[in-house]
Structures are given as C-alpha cells and as structure tokens.
Design an enzyme around this catalytic site. Structure first.
Site, PDB file in Angstrom:
ATOM      1  N   GLU A 138      59.221  10.575  17.080  1.00 16.98           N
ATOM      2  CA  GLU A 138      57.786  10.606  16.750  1.00 16.98           C
ATOM      3  C   GLU A 138      57.029   9.596  17.594  1.00 16.98           C
ATOM      4  O   GLU A 138      55.959   9.887  18.136  1.00 16.98           O
ATOM      5  CB  GLU A 138      57.572  10.210  15.285  1.00 16.98           C
ATOM      6  CG  GLU A 138      57.698  11.324  14.286  1.00 16.98           C
ATOM      7  CD  GLU A 138      57.666  10.754  12.880  1.00 16.98           C
ATOM      8  OE1 GLU A 138      58.507  11.179  12.075  1.00 16.98           O
ATOM      9  OE2 GLU A 138      56.826   9.884  12.594  1.00 16.98           O
TER      10      GLU A 138
ATOM     11  N   ASP B  69      54.354  10.866  20.139  1.00 12.42           N
ATOM     12  CA  ASP B  69      52.968  10.432  19.912  1.00 12.42           C
ATOM     13  C   ASP B  69      52.344   9.968  21.234  1.00 12.42           C
ATOM     14  O   ASP B  69      51.222  10.347  21.577  1.00 12.42           O
ATOM     15  CB  ASP B  69      52.986   9.287  18.892  1.00 12.42           C
ATOM     16  CG  ASP B  69      51.670   8.524  18.817  1.00 12.42           C
ATOM     17  OD1 ASP B  69      50.691   9.111  18.360  1.00 12.42           O
ATOM     18  OD2 ASP B  69      51.638   7.355  19.246  1.00 12.42           O
TER      19      ASP B  69
ATOM     20  N   ASN C 195      54.071  14.782  11.663  1.00 13.83           N
ATOM     21  CA  ASN C 195      55.122  13.963  12.251  1.00 13.83           C
ATOM     22  C   ASN C 195      56.104  14.823  13.034  1.00 13.83           C
ATOM     23  O   ASN C 195      56.589  14.425  14.095  1.00 13.83           O
ATOM     24  CB  ASN C 195      55.874  13.192  11.159  1.00 13.83           C
ATOM     25  CG  ASN C 195      54.989  12.159  10.490  1.00 13.83           C
ATOM     26  OD1 ASN C 195      53.952  11.778  11.040  1.00 13.83           O
ATOM     27  ND2 ASN C 195      55.376  11.720   9.306  1.00 13.83           N
TER      28      ASN C 195
ATOM     29  N   GLU D 260      54.819  15.664  16.467  1.00 16.06           N
ATOM     30  CA  GLU D 260      55.046  14.565  17.411  1.00 16.06           C
ATOM     31  C   GLU D 260      56.508  14.499  17.833  1.00 16.06           C
ATOM     32  O   GLU D 260      56.814  14.348  19.019  1.00 16.06           O
ATOM     33  CB  GLU D 260      54.644  13.229  16.770  1.00 16.06           C
ATOM     34  CG  GLU D 260      53.149  13.076  16.583  1.00 16.06           C
ATOM     35  CD  GLU D 260      52.762  11.785  15.881  1.00 16.06           C
ATOM     36  OE1 GLU D 260      51.606  11.377  15.996  1.00 16.06           O
ATOM     37  OE2 GLU D 260      53.624  11.186  15.192  1.00 16.06           O
TER      38      GLU D 260
END
EC number: 3.1.26.3
Lengths: 248, 248
Positions: A62, A66, A130, A133
């Site tokens: 993640e 991100d 989440n 990501e």
C-alpha cells in the site's frame, strides 16, 4: 521466461483462479502471483501466505502503491492540463487519490471478490481503497513504472473516474457549511472531542456544532480533514447535500 | 537524434554554459535544455524565458518533481529495508523529502549558482528545495522514470543524504519539548497567533508558550507542522538542541 510464468500461472498453477480473475482487471496475466496474493492480504488475517513474503501483509505494498499512484496521477494531470497552474493540479490530484475516491474505484473494480478470498475478517469499505493502492504496488513490482502507468490510466482512471465531474466538485465542505450557516443566520463551531492514538498515530475526533447543538462527528488522523468529513456529514444531516452512494 | 541534441547543447548552443553546468550535476548532458531553464525560473522573475513554455515558471515542474521524487524515495526505502513496516518507511520518507532536507540537498548541489542565473530576485533558502523538486521534474520529462531514478539515487541520495543519521533522527520536536518541560516542571502550551491566506492557501502562525512566556513562533500551511517548527526553534532558544547549519 516471463511468458512461461504467465502460461503456467494461467493454465497450471494452483493459483490459476487468481490469475484468471486478475487478467481482465489488469489487462495482462501477471508473472509473479505471490505479490498479488500479498496485495489482497490484510494484516488482520494471519500470515498463512506465501513463504517468499514471510510475516508480511499488504501494508508495505500500500505504501509503495500510494506513492506510485500519486506520481502517475500527477503526470496524467500535468499532461492533461498543460495550461493549468500547480494549485489546480494539486487540488485535482488530491480529489483523485483521496480515500473516498479510491474506495469507490476499488468498489467498481469489484476488489471485494479478491479480498474475501484472502481474508477471514469482515471487509470494510476502506479496505477497498487500500487494496487499490496495494494492487498498484504489486503491478509496479511485477512490471515496472511504464506498465503500471498504462494499467492505472487505462484500467482505472479512464474506466472509473469522471474527470470533468471532479473539476466541478467543490470538496471544501467546511467553507460550504460556513457559507450556508451565515446565510441562514446560524452559528457554527468545531469542537475537538478526543485526541487518541490509533496504530501509533494521533487521531482526532471532532464535532460540528450548529447553534451549540452537535450535528455530526468524524474521526481522522488529521484534524483539518476530520473537520471536513464532519462538515460533509453535517450537510447531509441538514439535507443540504445529497449523500453519495459510497459512504463508509 | 538525442545524441545530436546533446552534442549541439554541449558545444554549440547559446545555452552551452547551462549544459556544461548541468552535466556534473545530472551525470549526463540534457537533450532538452528549455525544460531545465524553466526549472530554475522562479515565478517572481518575469517570463522572459523560452517561447516553448509561455507564461510558465518552475511551479508546475515542482509539482511533478515532488511526486516523482516521493515515489523514487518510497521505492528506495522499500528495497533498502525489506523487513521494516510501512510506518517506519513512511516516517523515513517524510524525513527525507521534507522541506528542510530538500533545502539542504539543493545547497549541497550548489543550485544557487543556477538559480541566480535565471532569477533577478533575492534567493531564499526554500527556493533551493523547490529547485531540487523542479530539477527532478525536468529530468523526468527529459529522460523518463528509470533515468530519473538513477539520477536521484546516485546523484542526490547517495551523495548528500546520510541515511543512518536519518534513522536515528527524532524529528518530533513537540514531544521532545513536552518531555523536557515535564522533567523541568515547566508548563508548555501552543497558541495560534494568526490564521491568514498566503498564495490562496490557509497559513498558520503559532507560538510556543513556556510558563506563559512566548519562546518561539513559526508559520506554516499546516498547524501541526508550524507547531513542530516552533518547538524546534524553542528547543534551540532554550539551548537544549543545537541549531543545524541550514536554518532558513
């Protein structure tokens, strides 16, 4: 070699079901299935997973995803709006990659089907964002930056994001609520109800008070964004904003 | 074709001085010099610049470079610390890419020599950090992700960042100050002195009050980070922290 892996993954691997689910999602058959299993493994589920990634869950992916997603979106907007200034681009980017947008994208990608396969806990809406990501992080490790860019733009942004709607979206709910209250002769204040630690980070619980009456509350890691969320909830409660379908 | 551009830029172009200054900095001779001129053009300087980029300055490049740099650093740490969790990685990343670190990197890269060439205004320390971001953005547009990664890792991180020192660095000055005050039996509070608009964004001025006496103040776009900055200044004023060489 990569082709061989793909062939194996799609036709022979014990995880061929995963490979077959991922293909329409990603636009290709992944070479490294382990990393995709990891992407859908929430930390609440114990680590029965792949030996190649001991004691791990999707949180590291993640973190990576991100960053990668942020850059791809930043570049996409940079090129899409050649005459816009950095302030506009930054705002558009944050509208695009904020938690709520990612949850919605994850929902449209039907990631809950994959999440439910690798997790025993109840799925929450934020797990979808989440997972988006983490999925971007997995594609990046599997294929590198250029391929991830193609995946994000063609299989996420163009499919699931209405960019022109985002341009018009005013997501400063605090200032909207303030304006409405001024017009209606009401008094609005924000109250910090609690400040506590959650996953080792400070978290804030705030309330919107209108004429000293608590109308809505919200929690977040950032006080400003908790106030925004509470303002949005207050506007929905007051009937001046229509609830979006994807409230958590 | 690219080779021809490079040859021209280095030997024949009217901007050959720029090309020659950039080469040791970047590790290569850029093909597109215009984008690098833009990277060093602050918005306060009027747009006498390149016709290919009308009405522009380095702010868009900063926006792009900020994202690209964030991802390269995220991946660098992801691979450097294979067993660390996402919380540690996020903290390390923010220590690495925060304004102050970037200003220091820009200083060590001697970017003021290039900035002074393309700007008529007085240079401030924060222009160095912004120029680092804009330079990363320019390299990205000139060469793509993979080359930018090599540039950032070899010519910035490995040369100018002491990663082990960063691991040990505790940059939560607020909690350090609080601890010190508790030990010394002093009372510490934070006071919001002003909230104002700067470049269309909210900006906060806060003061650290120890036993009701103002010890230090700081401004930032984010209240939390203004408090951190003010706490650091207070610790320096109180003699419990030694000032770093690069205070703005």
């Amino acid at each position: 070699m990569r082709l061989l892996f793909k062939f194996y993954n799609y036709y022979l691997s014990p995880d061929k079901e995963l490979a077959r689910k991922l293909k329409p999602l990603l636009g290709y058959t992944p070479a490294n299935l382990g990393i995709f299993k990891l992407a859908f493994s929430h930390k609440s589920t114990s680590n029965s997973g792949d030996k190649a990634y001991p004691m791990q869950n999707n949180e590291r992916l993640e973190y990576l995803g991100d960053a990668v997603l942020g850059t791809i979106v930043a570049e996409y907007l940079f090129k899409k709006y050649p005459d816009s200034n950095e302030g506009f681009l930054t705002k558009m980017r944050s509208k695009l990659v904020k938690r709520k947008s990612l949850n919605r994208i994850g929902d449209k990608m039907e990631l809950e089907l994959l999440l439910s396969e690798y997790n025993t806990t109840r799925l929450s809406r934020s797990m979808l964002g989440n997972a988006v990501e983490a999925l971007v992080g997995a594609v990046y490790l599997d294929r590198g930056y250029a391929s991830t860019k193609i995946f994000v733009i063609n299989h996420m942004l163009r499919k699931y994001v209405n960019i022109h709607e985002l341009e018009r979206l005013d997501d400063n709910y605090k200032s909207q609520l303030l304006e409405w209250c001024q017009k209606s002769g009401k008094n609005v204040t924000y109250k910090l109800l609690a400040r506590y630690k959650f996953e080792k980070r400070d978290r804030f619980k705030v309330a919107v008070m209108i004429n000293n009456k608590r109308v809505a509350t919200a929690d977040d890691f950032n006080k400003k964004s908790a106030e925004q969320m509470a303002s949005e909830k207050a506007m929905i409660a007051l009937g001046i904003l229509i609830e979006e379908e994807d409230e958590d």
